[in-house]
Design a protein around this motif. Structure first.
Motif, PDB file in Angstrom:
ATOM      1  N   LYS A  30     -32.806 -56.691 -32.273  1.00 37.35           N
ATOM      2  CA  LYS A  30     -33.029 -57.762 -31.300  1.00 37.35           C
ATOM      3  C   LYS A  30     -31.895 -58.786 -31.331  1.00 37.35           C
ATOM      4  N   THR A  31     -31.591 -59.278 -32.547  1.00 37.02           N
ATOM      5  CA  THR A  31     -30.539 -60.273 -32.679  1.00 37.02           C
ATOM      6  C   THR A  31     -29.199 -59.698 -32.241  1.00 37.02           C
ATOM      7  N   THR A  32     -28.956 -58.451 -32.603  1.00 38.56           N
ATOM      8  CA  THR A  32     -27.697 -57.815 -32.230  1.00 38.56           C
ATOM      9  C   THR A  32     -27.543 -57.790 -30.708  1.00 38.56           C
TER      10      THR A  32
ATOM     11  N   PHE B 202     -30.165 -70.989 -31.330  1.00 33.91           N
ATOM     12  CA  PHE B 202     -30.069 -70.197 -32.548  1.00 33.91           C
ATOM     13  C   PHE B 202     -31.336 -70.321 -33.372  1.00 33.91           C
ATOM     14  N   GLN B 203     -31.618 -69.267 -34.122  1.00 34.32           N
ATOM     15  CA  GLN B 203     -32.805 -69.284 -34.965  1.00 34.32           C
ATOM     16  C   GLN B 203     -32.724 -70.414 -35.989  1.00 34.32           C
ATOM     17  N   SER B 204     -31.495 -70.641 -36.489  1.00 31.72           N
ATOM     18  CA  SER B 204     -31.304 -71.708 -37.482  1.00 31.72           C
ATOM     19  C   SER B 204     -30.959 -73.032 -36.802  1.00 31.72           C
TER      20      SER B 204
ATOM     21  N   LEU C 279     -32.803 -66.989 -26.601  1.00 33.28           N
ATOM     22  CA  LEU C 279     -33.554 -67.679 -27.654  1.00 33.28           C
ATOM     23  C   LEU C 279     -33.908 -66.691 -28.753  1.00 33.28           C
ATOM     24  N   ASP C 280     -33.336 -66.888 -29.926  1.00 31.66           N
ATOM     25  CA  ASP C 280     -33.573 -65.967 -31.034  1.00 31.66           C
ATOM     26  C   ASP C 280     -34.649 -66.516 -31.963  1.00 31.66           C
ATOM     27  N   GLU C 281     -35.854 -66.045 -31.817  1.00 28.96           N
ATOM     28  CA  GLU C 281     -36.996 -66.507 -32.615  1.00 28.96           C
ATOM     29  C   GLU C 281     -36.982 -68.022 -32.806  1.00 28.96           C
ATOM     30  N   PRO C 282     -36.941 -68.767 -31.701  1.00 29.06           N
ATOM     31  CA  PRO C 282     -36.771 -70.218 -31.831  1.00 29.06           C
ATOM     32  C   PRO C 282     -37.975 -70.895 -32.470  1.00 29.06           C
TER      33      PRO C 282
END
Ligand SMILES: Nc1ncnc2c1ncn2[C@@H]1O[C@H](COP(=O)(O)OP(=O)(O)OP(=O)(O)O)[C@@H](O)[C@H]1O
Ligand SMILES: [Mg+2]
Lengths: 278, 378
Positions: free
Chosen positions: B66-68, B105-107, B181-184
Motif C-alpha cells: 500500500k505504502t509503496t 504522511f503516516q508520521s 493519505l497513508d494510514e493518517p
C-alpha cells in the motif's frame, strides 16, 4: 549497619543501581579530584600576589594585568584565534559536505570505507600526522618556494575535519529522509528543500561540529610545533616556550583564561545539544 | 473543480468516462526492491483507475504494498515498470515537487522548526504565491481543521490529533488534484479516530479533491470509501464499492479479510447468468452468485456471512441441517456455531434476545441459504 552486608550489594548489583554500591561515593569523589585538582591549583595561584606558584600570600589580579599587557601573549592569542577561525570554517564546510554525501545519497559501494577514511586520523598518533604533514609541506615548499602562515592554517583545517564530521553525521543519522520528502511533496525544489529544511534541522549538528573544531585547533601543540614557521607562535606554543624559562603566575593567568574560554564553549555546546534532542 | 460528483462507480474498473480522464490512472505498475535472488516484488502489475472526487481506499494486510503504491504516485520512488497518469497526463518520470499531488504522511512529518501556520503555508510559499494569498489560504485551512488558536505554536507542542490536523491542512492548502493519505489515523486513539473519520469524509466532500487513502482497518475502509481496492502481496484482488466488497467478494482472501464469513468447499454442477449450482461435500445442492462474467467450474468454495443465514422455522424447508455446538452471546447478537454433515463448521448470527434460552447444544437446526447472498469464490 546493613550497608556492607552482601544482600544489599547483590540487590544493587542486580538492579544495576551503581549508586547503591559500597564505595561508590568515595570513588566518584576521587575521580573528580583527580580530574580537577590540577586545574584548581593552576587557577588559585593565578590570583597569587607573589612570583611563586606554590606558596600563597595574598589575592591579586596583577598577573592578569601583566599577561594582558604582554605583547608576546597578545600576538600568540591573535595568531591562535585567526588560525582556529580559519580551520573551523574550512573544516566545518568540508565535514558538512562529507556528512551529507555519506548519509543523504543512495548507498554507494565503498561507503563504509569512506566513513573509515574520514575518521582514521583520529586513530593515528598525532606525532605521526605531524611528521607526515611536515614532510609534505617541506616537499611543496621546495617545489614551489611558497612560504607563509597558509601552511599552518591548512594543517589545522585538515586535522579538524574528522572532529567536525562526527557530530554533523550523528545529527544527520537521526534525521529521516521524510522531512525532505515532505518538502518535495509540497513543491520545494531539491535546492530549496536543502536550504529551508535540511540545513536548519542540521544546524545544531553543524554548530557543535564547528565548536569542536575550534577547540581542537586552539588546543593543538604537536602539529603546530612541527609545522609552524618563524613568527607563527600560537598560544599553546608560547606557553610551552615560557614554561621552559620557568613557570610564573603569568602563565597560570593565561591558562586560566583559556580554561574559561573552553568552559564557555562547552556550556554553549551543552545548550546546543539540548536543543538538538528535541 | 467540477461539481458533478460521480459518487460510486459501479461499472468495472477501467471503463473510465471517455470525456473525463481518470484522476489517477495506474497501468501495469510494478516495483521491485533489490536485485537478484533477494529482490522483493512490492507491486506486481497493478492496474487502477481512480475517478475525480473519489474517496478511494487501498486496503490490505501489512507488507502488501500500500505504502509503496502511494510513494510511487507521490514520486518518492520510481517504478520498475508501468506508468502513472494524472488526468490523462503521464507523470511517471516527474520528480515529486512537480506533481500536483500532496501527501499526509503516516508520521505526519511536520517541520519542527516552523510554526503551525508556517507549516500550512509552506506549499503555497514554494509555489511562489503572494504573502497575502498565503495568509488568506492559511487562515481558511486553520479554520477548516479548527486550529485557529494554535497558528503560532511550534508543532512539537501539539497533541497527536492536532498534529494530524496540521498535516492534513498542510497537504490541502495548495489545493492538490489528488491527496494521498497513508494510514493518517493509525496513531490516534479510538474515539479521536472515529471523529477524524467523519471529519475527513466531510472534508473530502467539501473540497472535491480526490483522496487515496491507505488503511489496514477494514471497518474504516467500509465506512469512508467510495471504492475500495483490496490488495495482497503486491496485487490488487478486487476493486469495488463497500457493498460489492462486503456482499460480493470474488476471492477467498477478500471474503476472509473483511468481516466474518463462512467458507464451504463445493463442486460446481452448473453455472449460467451469474448463478451457479454447486454441490457441498455431503451432496447438498446450493445456488450461489458468481462474479460478473465468471464461469466457474470444478472445485470452488462458497462464502456466506453469518448475518445472511436464516434459521428455518417450523415446517419450512431448510437448505442444510446442522448440530448446534456452541452459542456465543455478545450483546446485540449471538453466534450459533453449527457442525454440518459435511464436517465443516457454520456460524449463524441471530439477534441477541432471540437466542436467549432457546437453543441447547446438541440440537438439530435447519439453516436456509439465500442464493443472492451466497457467493462462489475463485
Ligand atoms: N525501500 C525498500 N527496500 C526494500 N524493500 C522494501 C522497501 N520499501 C518497501 N519494501 C518491501 O515492499 C513490501 C511492501 O511494503 P509496503 O511498505 O508498501 O507495505 P504496506 O502495505 O504499506 O504495509 P504496512 O501496512 O505495514 O504499512 C514489503 O515486503 C516491504 O518489505
Ligand atoms: Mg505502509
Amino acid at each position: 549497619m546493613t550497608e556492607g552486608s552482601p544482600a544489599p550489594v547483590l540487590r544493587a548489583f542486580r538492579r544495576r543501581d551503581l549508586r547503591a554500591m559500597p564505595g561508590f561515593k568515595a570513588m566518584a569523589w576521587l575521580c573528580i579530584i583527580a580530574l580537577y585538582m590540577p586545574l584548581a591549583v593552576l587557577i588559585i595561584f593565578s590570583f597569587n600576589d607573589n612570583r611563586s606558584v606554590v606558596r600563597w600570600t595574598e589575592f591579586s589580579l596583577d598577573w592578569y594585568a601583566k599577561a594582558l599587557a604582554n605583547d608576546g601573549i597578545r600576538n600568540a592569542a591573535l595568531v591562535s584565534v585567526k588560525i582556529a577561525l580559519f580551520a573551523t570554517v574550512i573544516s566545518t564546510v568540508v565535514a558538512t559536505m562529507a556528512a551529507l554525501a555519506t548519509t543523504r545519497t543512495r548507498g554507494f559501494r565503498g561507503q563504509g570505507l569512506v566513513y573509515g577514511i574520514i575518521n582514521q586520523p583520529l586513530m593515528i598518533p598525532e606525532i605521526v600526522t605531524a611528521i607526515a604533514t611536515l614532510s609534505l609541506f617541506a616537499l611543496i615548499k621546495r617545489l614551489t618556494g611558497v612560504t607563509g602562515v597558509g601552511y599552518l592554517m591548512m594543517a589545522h583545517a585538515a586535522f579538524c575535519i574528522p572532529f567536525a564530521y562526527m557530530p554533523i553525521r550523528a545529527r544527520l543519522e537521526t534525521m529521516t529522509l521524510t522531512m525532505e520528502q515532505a518538502a518535495a511533496d509540497l513543491y520545494a525544489t531539491p535546492l530549496k528543500a536543502f536550504a529551508l529544511i535540511t540545513l536548519p534541522l542540521l544546524g545544531p549538528g553543524i554548530v557543535s561540529g564547528a565548536m569542536l573544531a575550534f577547540v581542537v585547533s586552539l588546543d593543538d601543540v604537536i602539529i603546530t610545533l612541527l609545522v609552524a614557521g618563524p613568527g607563527e607562535t600560537t598560544l599553546p606554543i608560547y606557553i610551552l616556550g615560557a614554561i621552559r624559562r620557568g613557570i610564573t603566575p603569568e602563565i597560570n593567568a593565561v591558562s586560566t583564561i583559556l580554561v574559561a574560554v573552553s568552559v564557555l564553549l562547552v556550556v554553549l555546546l551543552f545548550f546546543v545539544q539540548r536543543r538538538m534532542q528535541r | 473543480m467540477t461539481n458533478t460528483h460521480t459518487g460510486t462507480v459501479l461499472a468495472d474498473q477501467g471503463s473510465a468516462d471517455a470525456h473525463r480522464p481518470a484522476a489517477v490512472s495506474v497501468q501495469k505498475l510494478s516495483k521491485r526492491f533489490g536485485a537478484g535472488p533477494f529482490a522483493i516484488t512490492a507491486l506486481d502489475a497493478v492496474e487502477i483507475d481512480i475517478d475525480q472526487n473519489e474517496f478511494f481506499t487501498l486496503l490490505g494486510p501489512s507488507g502488501c504494498g500500500k505504502t509503496t503504491l502511494l510513494r510511487l504516485i507521490a514520486g518518492f520512488e520510481l517504478p520498475s515498470s508501468g506508468t502513472i497518469a494524472l488526468q490523462g497526463e503521464d507523470i511517471t518520470a516527474l520528480p515529486p515537487h512537480r506533481r500536483p499531488v500532496n501527501t499526509v504522511f503516516q508520521s505526519y512529518a511536520l517541520f519542527p522548526h516552523m510554526t503551525v501556520a508556517e507549516n500550512i503555508g509552506f506549499g503555497l510559499r514554494m509555489l511562489g504565491k503572494s504573502k497575502a494569498e498565503i495568509g488568506t489560504v492559511t487562515e481558511r485551512m486553520l479554520a477548516l481543521v479548527q486550529l485557529e488558536a494554535l497558528a503560532g505554536r511550534r508543532t512539537d507542542q501539539l497533541s497527536g490529533g492536532q498534529q494530524q490536523r496540521v498535516a492534513l491542512a498542510r497537504a490541502l492548502a495548495p489545493a492538490p488534484r489528488v491527496l494521498l493519505l497513508d494510514e493518517p489515523l493509525a496513531a490516534l486513539d479510538l474515539k479521536l479516530r472515529k471523529s477524524m473519520q467523519l471529519e475527513l469524509k466531510s472534508l473530502q466532500a467539501e473540497t472535491g479533491i480526490t483522496f487515496i487513502f491507505v488503511t489496514h482497518d477494514q471497518e474504516e475502509a467500509l465506512t469512508m470509501s467510495d471504492r475500495i481496492a483490496v490488495m495482497k502481496a503486491g496485487r490488487i484482488l478486487q476493486v469495488g464499492n463497500p457493498r460489492q466488497i462486503y456482499d460480493r467478494p470474488e476471492h477467498r482472501f477478500v471474503a476472509d479479510f473483511i468481516g466474518d464469513i463462512n467458507i464451504l468447499e463445493a463442486t460446481v454442477l452448473e453455472a449460467r447468468d451469474g448463478v451457479a449450482t454447486v454441490r457441498l461435500k455431503d451432496g447438498t445442492k446450493v445456488s450461489a452468485g458468481t462474479a460478473a462474467g465468471a464461469a466457474p467450474t470444478g472445485e470452488v468454495a462458497i462464502a456466506i456471512r453469518p448475518e445472511n443465514l436464516r434459521l428455518a422455522g417450523e415446517g419450512e424447508s431448510a437448505t442444510i441441517t446442522g448440530t448446534l455446538e456452541n452459542l456465543v452471546y455478545f450483546g446485540a447478537a449471538s453466534n450459533l456455531h453449527l457442525r454440518l454433515p459435511t464436517g465443516e463448521d457454520l456460524v449463524v448470527r441471530v439477534p441477541g434476545t432471540f437466542a436467549e434460552g432457546r437453543y441447547t447444544p446438541g440440537a438439530s437446526l435447519g439453516v436456509s441459504f439465500q442464493p443472492e447472498l451466497t457467493r462462489v469464490l475463485a
